[in-house]
Scaffold this motif. Sequence first.
Motif, PDB file in Angstrom:
ATOM      1  N   VAL A 323       0.856  -1.194   0.000  1.00 16.62           N
ATOM      2  CA  VAL A 323       0.000   0.000   0.000  1.00 16.62           C
ATOM      3  C   VAL A 323       0.890   1.241   0.000  1.00 16.62           C
ATOM      4  CG1 VAL A 323      -1.845   1.223   1.207  1.00 16.62           C
ATOM      5  CG2 VAL A 323      -1.726  -1.274   1.317  1.00 16.62           C
ATOM      6  N   ILE A 324       0.766   2.045  -1.045  1.00 20.89           N
ATOM      7  CA  ILE A 324       1.617   3.249  -1.144  1.00 20.89           C
ATOM      8  C   ILE A 324       0.861   4.434  -0.554  1.00 20.89           C
ATOM      9  CG2 ILE A 324       3.040   4.648  -2.670  1.00 20.89           C
ATOM     10  CD1 ILE A 324       2.777   2.464  -4.778  1.00 20.89           C
ATOM     11  N   PRO A 325       1.442   5.086   0.450  1.00 20.79           N
ATOM     12  CA  PRO A 325       0.720   6.208   1.061  1.00 20.79           C
ATOM     13  C   PRO A 325       0.638   7.409   0.114  1.00 20.79           C
ATOM     14  CG  PRO A 325       2.893   5.931   2.075  1.00 20.79           C
ATOM     15  CD  PRO A 325       2.732   4.814   1.091  1.00 20.79           C
ATOM     16  N   PRO A 326      -0.479   8.160   0.160  1.00 16.18           N
ATOM     17  CA  PRO A 326      -0.583   9.355  -0.689  1.00 16.18           C
ATOM     18  C   PRO A 326       0.378  10.432  -0.197  1.00 16.18           C
ATOM     19  CG  PRO A 326      -2.463   9.218   0.797  1.00 16.18           C
ATOM     20  CD  PRO A 326      -1.674   7.965   0.996  1.00 16.18           C
ATOM     21  N   LEU A 327       0.697  11.382  -1.071  1.00 14.38           N
ATOM     22  CA  LEU A 327       1.681  12.406  -0.716  1.00 14.38           C
ATOM     23  C   LEU A 327       1.210  13.270   0.455  1.00 14.38           C
ATOM     24  CD1 LEU A 327       4.411  13.627  -1.345  1.00 14.38           C
ATOM     25  CD2 LEU A 327       3.357  14.993  -3.143  1.00 14.38           C
ATOM     26  N   ARG A 328      -0.112  13.494   0.562  1.00 14.49           N
ATOM     27  CA  ARG A 328      -0.587  14.362   1.657  1.00 14.49           C
ATOM     28  C   ARG A 328      -0.338  13.708   3.025  1.00 14.49           C
ATOM     29  NH1 ARG A 328      -4.710  12.555  -0.874  1.00 14.49           N
ATOM     30  NH2 ARG A 328      -6.006  10.972   0.113  1.00 14.49           N
ATOM     31  N   VAL A 353      14.401  27.793  -3.350  1.00 19.35           N
ATOM     32  CA  VAL A 353      12.954  27.991  -3.215  1.00 19.35           C
ATOM     33  C   VAL A 353      12.704  28.852  -1.985  1.00 19.35           C
ATOM     34  CG1 VAL A 353      10.736  26.783  -3.183  1.00 19.35           C
ATOM     35  CG2 VAL A 353      12.767  25.597  -3.987  1.00 19.35           C
ATOM     36  N   THR A 354      11.831  29.841  -2.091  1.00 17.85           N
ATOM     37  CA  THR A 354      11.560  30.691  -0.920  1.00 17.85           C
ATOM     38  C   THR A 354      10.761  29.898   0.115  1.00 17.85           C
ATOM     39  OG1 THR A 354       9.472  31.509  -1.762  1.00 17.85           O
ATOM     40  CG2 THR A 354      11.441  32.760  -2.381  1.00 17.85           C
ATOM     41  N   ASN A 355      10.817  30.381   1.362  1.00 17.24           N
ATOM     42  CA  ASN A 355      10.086  29.685   2.423  1.00 17.24           C
ATOM     43  C   ASN A 355       8.588  29.699   2.180  1.00 17.24           C
ATOM     44  OD1 ASN A 355      12.341  28.947   3.736  1.00 17.24           O
ATOM     45  ND2 ASN A 355      12.361  30.716   5.136  1.00 17.24           N
ATOM     46  N   ASP A 356       8.074  30.840   1.667  1.00 18.45           N
ATOM     47  CA  ASP A 356       6.640  30.926   1.366  1.00 18.45           C
ATOM     48  C   ASP A 356       6.241  29.865   0.347  1.00 18.45           C
ATOM     49  OD1 ASP A 356       6.295  32.944   3.043  1.00 18.45           O
ATOM     50  OD2 ASP A 356       6.019  34.523   1.516  1.00 18.45           O
ATOM     51  N   ALA A 357       7.079  29.739  -0.649  1.00 23.31           N
ATOM     52  CA  ALA A 357       6.769  28.757  -1.694  1.00 23.31           C
ATOM     53  C   ALA A 357       6.771  27.343  -1.111  1.00 23.31           C
ATOM     54  CB  ALA A 357       7.787  28.861  -2.823  1.00 23.31           C
ATOM     55  N   ILE A 358       7.743  27.084  -0.233  1.00 27.12           N
ATOM     56  CA  ILE A 358       7.784  25.747   0.386  1.00 27.12           C
ATOM     57  C   ILE A 358       6.512  25.519   1.211  1.00 27.12           C
ATOM     58  CG2 ILE A 358       8.992  24.270   2.072  1.00 27.12           C
ATOM     59  CD1 ILE A 358      11.602  25.389   1.025  1.00 27.12           C
ATOM     60  N   SER A 359       6.083  26.553   1.985  1.00 24.59           N
ATOM     61  CA  SER A 359       4.863  26.348   2.795  1.00 24.59           C
ATOM     62  C   SER A 359       3.668  26.087   1.899  1.00 24.59           C
ATOM     63  CB  SER A 359       4.494  27.545   3.672  1.00 24.59           C
ATOM     64  OG  SER A 359       5.547  28.296   3.959  1.00 24.59           O
ATOM     65  N   ALA A 360       3.600  26.777   0.752  1.00 27.37           N
ATOM     66  CA  ALA A 360       2.457  26.531  -0.143  1.00 27.37           C
ATOM     67  C   ALA A 360       2.472  25.083  -0.616  1.00 27.37           C
ATOM     68  CB  ALA A 360       2.520  27.475  -1.334  1.00 27.37           C
ATOM     69  N   LEU A 361       3.672  24.577  -0.916  1.00 26.64           N
ATOM     70  CA  LEU A 361       3.763  23.189  -1.377  1.00 26.64           C
ATOM     71  C   LEU A 361       3.334  22.227  -0.273  1.00 26.64           C
ATOM     72  CD1 LEU A 361       7.188  23.315  -3.271  1.00 26.64           C
ATOM     73  CD2 LEU A 361       4.914  23.196  -4.289  1.00 26.64           C
ATOM     74  N   ILE A 362       3.677  22.593   0.954  1.00 24.45           N
ATOM     75  CA  ILE A 362       3.330  21.701   2.070  1.00 24.45           C
ATOM     76  C   ILE A 362       1.833  21.767   2.379  1.00 24.45           C
ATOM     77  CG2 ILE A 362       3.687  21.317   4.564  1.00 24.45           C
ATOM     78  CD1 ILE A 362       6.638  21.981   4.072  1.00 24.45           C
ATOM     79  N   GLN A 363       1.256  22.950   2.223  1.00 21.17           N
ATOM     80  CA  GLN A 363      -0.166  23.074   2.558  1.00 21.17           C
ATOM     81  C   GLN A 363      -1.088  22.402   1.541  1.00 21.17           C
ATOM     82  OE1 GLN A 363      -1.045  27.210   3.343  1.00 21.17           O
ATOM     83  NE2 GLN A 363       0.457  27.092   4.983  1.00 21.17           N
ATOM     84  N   TYR A 364      -0.658  22.359   0.321  1.00 21.68           N
ATOM     85  CA  TYR A 364      -1.523  21.822  -0.743  1.00 21.68           C
ATOM     86  C   TYR A 364      -1.780  20.322  -0.515  1.00 21.68           C
ATOM     87  CZ  TYR A 364      -3.189  20.911  -5.490  1.00 21.68           C
ATOM     88  OH  TYR A 364      -3.933  20.526  -6.578  1.00 21.68           O
ATOM     89  N   ASP A 365      -2.917  19.880  -1.011  1.00 23.71           N
ATOM     90  CA  ASP A 365      -3.373  18.522  -0.703  1.00 23.71           C
ATOM     91  C   ASP A 365      -2.823  17.429  -1.651  1.00 23.71           C
ATOM     92  OD1 ASP A 365      -4.862  17.505   1.328  1.00 23.71           O
ATOM     93  OD2 ASP A 365      -6.576  17.063   0.027  1.00 23.71           O
ATOM     94  N   GLU A 396      -1.851  28.702 -10.599  1.00 20.18           N
ATOM     95  CA  GLU A 396      -2.735  29.466  -9.725  1.00 20.18           C
ATOM     96  C   GLU A 396      -3.478  28.593  -8.709  1.00 20.18           C
ATOM     97  OE1 GLU A 396      -5.850  31.411 -11.794  1.00 20.18           O
ATOM     98  OE2 GLU A 396      -6.609  32.153  -9.868  1.00 20.18           O
ATOM     99  N   PHE A 397      -3.925  27.423  -9.154  1.00 18.65           N
ATOM    100  CA  PHE A 397      -4.761  26.593  -8.265  1.00 18.65           C
ATOM    101  C   PHE A 397      -4.035  26.195  -6.980  1.00 18.65           C
ATOM    102  CE2 PHE A 397      -2.772  22.484  -8.789  1.00 18.65           C
ATOM    103  CZ  PHE A 397      -2.167  22.547 -10.040  1.00 18.65           C
ATOM    104  N   LEU A 398      -2.707  26.230  -7.017  1.00 18.53           N
ATOM    105  CA  LEU A 398      -1.953  25.765  -5.846  1.00 18.53           C
ATOM    106  C   LEU A 398      -2.011  26.762  -4.691  1.00 18.53           C
ATOM    107  CD1 LEU A 398       0.326  23.351  -5.435  1.00 18.53           C
ATOM    108  CD2 LEU A 398       1.764  25.335  -5.209  1.00 18.53           C
ATOM    109  N   THR A 399      -2.033  28.031  -5.047  1.00 19.54           N
ATOM    110  CA  THR A 399      -1.930  29.054  -4.010  1.00 19.54           C
ATOM    111  C   THR A 399      -3.263  29.712  -3.692  1.00 19.54           C
ATOM    112  OG1 THR A 399      -1.284  30.513  -5.797  1.00 19.54           O
ATOM    113  CG2 THR A 399       0.471  29.649  -4.423  1.00 19.54           C
ATOM    114  N   ARG A 400      -4.270  29.427  -4.547  1.00 17.81           N
ATOM    115  CA  ARG A 400      -5.555  30.100  -4.335  1.00 17.81           C
ATOM    116  C   ARG A 400      -6.266  29.532  -3.119  1.00 17.81           C
ATOM    117  NH1 ARG A 400      -8.436  29.458  -9.410  1.00 17.81           N
ATOM    118  NH2 ARG A 400      -8.651  27.369  -8.583  1.00 17.81           N
ATOM    119  N   LYS A 401      -6.750  30.421  -2.278  1.00 14.63           N
ATOM    120  CA  LYS A 401      -7.563  29.963  -1.148  1.00 14.63           C
ATOM    121  C   LYS A 401      -9.000  29.981  -1.639  1.00 14.63           C
ATOM    122  CE  LYS A 401      -4.411  30.684   2.401  1.00 14.63           C
ATOM    123  NZ  LYS A 401      -3.366  30.250   1.515  1.00 14.63           N
ATOM    124  N   THR A 402      -9.530  28.846  -2.013  1.00 15.82           N
ATOM    125  CA  THR A 402     -10.897  28.855  -2.544  1.00 15.82           C
ATOM    126  C   THR A 402     -11.919  28.922  -1.422  1.00 15.82           C
ATOM    127  OG1 THR A 402     -10.435  26.562  -2.842  1.00 15.82           O
ATOM    128  CG2 THR A 402     -10.934  27.819  -4.839  1.00 15.82           C
TER     129      THR A 402
END
Length: 459
Positions: A323-328, A353-365, A396-402
């Motif tokens: 079973v391969i765990p999902p990235l999230r 990579v800037t810290n903000d960019a790294i946090s966005a990558l970490i927050q995304y699902d 855009e979809f990565l950083t947008r707070k929908t």
Amino acid sequence: MFENYNMNELNVSSTAYINWLEQIIDSINDGILVIDSKGIVRVINDEYTNITGVKKGTIIGKKLVDVRKGAILPSVLNDGKKRTGIYRQEGNSRYVVDMAPIDSGERMIGAVSVLKSVTEVGKLTKELAKSREALGKLENTVGDIYKTRYTFDDIIGKNAGLEKTVAIAKKASHSNLNILICGESGTGKELFAHAIHYEGKRSGYPFVPVNCAAIPSSLLEAELFGYEEGTFTNSKKGGKIGLFELANNGTLFLDEIGDMPVDLQPKLLRVLQDGRIRKVGGLREQEINIQVIAATNKDLENMTRKQRFRADLYYRINGIQVVIPPLRDRKDDIHVLIDHLLHHTHELKEMNVTNDAISALIQYDWPGNTREFFNVFQYAMNMTDNATIEMDHFPEFLTRKTSLPNTYQEKSLKEVLKRTEQEIIQQTLKTYGYTLEGKKKAAKKLGISLATLYNKLSE
Ligand SMILES: Nc1ncnc2c1ncn2[C@@H]1O[C@H](COP(=O)(O)OP(=O)(O)OP(=O)(O)O)[C@@H](O)[C@H]1O
Ligand SMILES: [Mg+2]
């Protein structure tokens, strides 16, 4: 290697004895090559030179793999198994090789290849025509796979859950049980299937992938089992070799097994139980020896409850579950993936990579998992003009707070639904890519036909 024989009985000196044996071997009409337990060539006879053009002086005393690239004989030393009827061609010379281990009774002391020139074996010509057809088909079907051989070293990630999965997969590769790889889209199921095959004892044999979802169900049975000549109106002369047969001694990778038509499932189960296949329209049964690796992003257990997947087949393929765990669920790997992409794929310039960019990558699902991560990050690497990746470089979809209620305030429900639909389609396409293959996968993921996807894209 002749030292093991009892010279006294023959009452001759050892040099004379070896000469005598060499004369016998040279008088044999088949080409002979013997390696010792270390894979070093000890004996070849004249006929071997006639067939292959390789002279004694250039090969005796050398490691076979160094002088004959792609030699299979050393793998006989590893697994102790015979190989028969391996067809080879060198320049104009065509020959068939049988290989066998030499066993002293206690241990493997070497291995021998016996070559039969095809021109000398007239009666085999017919059989060989068949073998050549099989080989041609084999090359076509498995050729691409041989080009890209993924191993466990290609699996990136240090997360404890992923490492546990890798450890199970490595154990699975040394077993004879069937293996079921489960994981969401883009988690690396195919990558794991490759790695398992090339780690295990079947690595010298074919890895044959079948995408159960991509082949129309009406054709899947003939693809898997092959058919005899004259079975269908348009069937090929000489019939067709099935993928089971192509995978013999190797691995059959049944990708997207959850999409295997229900009527075909008992037939697959029978093959896995009996180790025998019969071509469509054929009478003769043929033994086959394959390991099945199946992969799915569906909940097969749940499907068995709903009678959409046969429970007996599920238990059969589920010998070992990987079973391969999902990235999230393994966001600690995001740093590892960034590091890999920055340092192993982009040699041109040092990037960061800037810290903000790294946090966005970490927050995304990451619904599209590692595949989506690679796509997004490589996109950003191409978007930046300097050496720094910032938030702005991501799609855009990565950083947008929908927040749907605000975004769509004062719009009609129809408009809201339409926009949401378009966004989801675009997001899915970003995950899978805009190629035809990507669109097919996206349509499948969205549960719509490819035609509907095109319609919606043109709206
Ligand atoms: N852990 C990983 N390390 C390195 N590359 C990975 C990893 N996981 C996935 N990939 C890469 O992501 C891409 C998708 O992987 P793969 O095709 O194996 O996924 P999958 O689970 O079979 O997806 P799908 O269900 O959509 O068929 C490939 O390019 C693969 O090399
Ligand atoms: Mg896949």
